[in-house]
Design an enzyme around this catalytic site. Sequence first.
Site, PDB file in Angstrom:
ATOM      1  N   ALA A 139     -59.395 -25.796 -27.621  1.00 18.38           N
ATOM      2  CA  ALA A 139     -60.769 -26.130 -28.014  1.00 18.38           C
ATOM      3  C   ALA A 139     -61.236 -27.290 -27.144  1.00 18.38           C
ATOM      4  CB  ALA A 139     -60.821 -26.539 -29.485  1.00 18.38           C
ATOM      5  N   LYS A 140     -62.476 -27.585 -27.176  1.00 28.34           N
ATOM      6  CA  LYS A 140     -63.006 -28.777 -26.499  1.00 28.34           C
ATOM      7  C   LYS A 140     -64.314 -29.144 -27.160  1.00 28.34           C
ATOM      8  CE  LYS A 140     -62.014 -31.365 -22.828  1.00 28.34           C
ATOM      9  NZ  LYS A 140     -60.679 -31.676 -22.284  1.00 28.34           N
TER      10      LYS A 140
END
Length: 447
Positions: A139-140
């Site tokens: 994720a980011k």
Amino acid sequence: MHSNQKLPASIGINLLKAYISFIKTVPPPFSPQGPQNMKSALEAAEQYFVEAASVLDLSSSMRKLLMTPEREIKVQVPIKRDNGEIATFVGYRMQHNSARGPMKGGLRYHHEVNADEVLALASLMTWKTAVVDIPYGGAKGGISVNIKEMSIDELERLTRRFVDELHDLFGPDKDIPAPDMGTNSQTMAWIMNQYQKFHGFSPACVTGKPVELYGAEGREEATGRGVGTLTLATLRKTKRPIESATIAIQGFGNVGSFTAAYFEKAGGRVVAISDVSGGVFNRMGLDVTAALEWVKGKGSLAEFQGGEHISNEELLLLDVDVLIPAALGGVLTENNAHDVRAKMIIEAANGPITPEADAIFRKREILVLPDILANAGGVTVSYFEWVQNQQYFRWDLRRVREELENTLTRAFDRVWATAEEKKVSLRTAAYLLAIGRVGRAEILGGI
Ligand code: NAD
């Protein structure tokens, strides 16, 4: 803590240090990925995926499953400024894939943060955690904000409000943020504190926390140390003794400086270093310890007297055994790749080589250790922090370093063997392993 309660002296000093390091993490005036624009960061990520997917003969349905992010979140983050006005920011969290475990990835505060960039970086996290085989997905996140224009109190309110919007999607078993450009251990402490207001004590909800607040020993040095460890492994495989190897490093921030210090200790010859102010070159080897002291005092390498001053572009073209771009993305392109004289390139930064330059290096048989492996030391020690938090148990620095070396060396050996077996580049081999692992997890888990 009540605002008029006095802080114990040591905590007060640490808060001050955290504030100073906040000032230091103010991003320089360049695009987060450097000369390469954000669209091409996403395109590059997709191109490497497609190349490896072809070697794996992946079905189009599996390609679609692996490329489609699980969830894309865009939220409004309004705060009250110190002057009483309301300011509204836009925040993102891209959750790319969770087939192998909770999603893991940094939170970036930068005025050029946008959905495409965050998405590209989220998918890179999926492959990065898979290639080093830690039980995470990718994720980011980010907030489009110029932190130079924000006070520390405003940054705190911004962070807490962002957590208010997203806390149900975060969590030790769901999605675990970490520091990235423009955020640091203080930001992570606020995230943990705000998350806990909703969910109770939960130090494993975020990593990269201050060591005094459930952070891990060795997190700060982890990426640079990992780059050093993996460079030594590459030198060993190519039968080049570290003692006679010459090394040039672009970037002397967190990653570049710990990498340089690692080589100095290992007996390598760091002949060039640079930062945003330019580079320094000394064929006989630079005194890295002196350079670190200089930067600590003066803030940059400008006027450091250890050697001849060169430009960042010249550094990239030096005749050295190892070139380590550890600053920006997109610095090695089709325009300068033909002039590079290094024997091997270790991608310490994210995406320093464009796909066009990558093809040129393959043709010229210049070995490239790809970013998804080369700079995975940071996320690996983040994983160790999470493990310690889950167990309420603290490892000492010796154990952190030992486990880091084991994890990265194991991953390196697998990537190297795959490259030899399939006759592909180390980059394609890393993607093959990562995509294979995520794909198998998808199939075994089922829809
Ligand atoms: P940092 O901000 O601590 O350091 C960046 C360095 O690059 C500084 O020395 C700065 O002066 C230099 N720099 C800035 N502009 C430059 C320019 N135009 N030319 C040459 N040098 C320039 O950042 P960092 O944490 O060391 O990260 C460096 C790279 O590594 C980034 O690409 C980042 O995404 C990647 N990375 C970092 C980590 C980590 O744990 N810090 C983990 C994975 C990847």
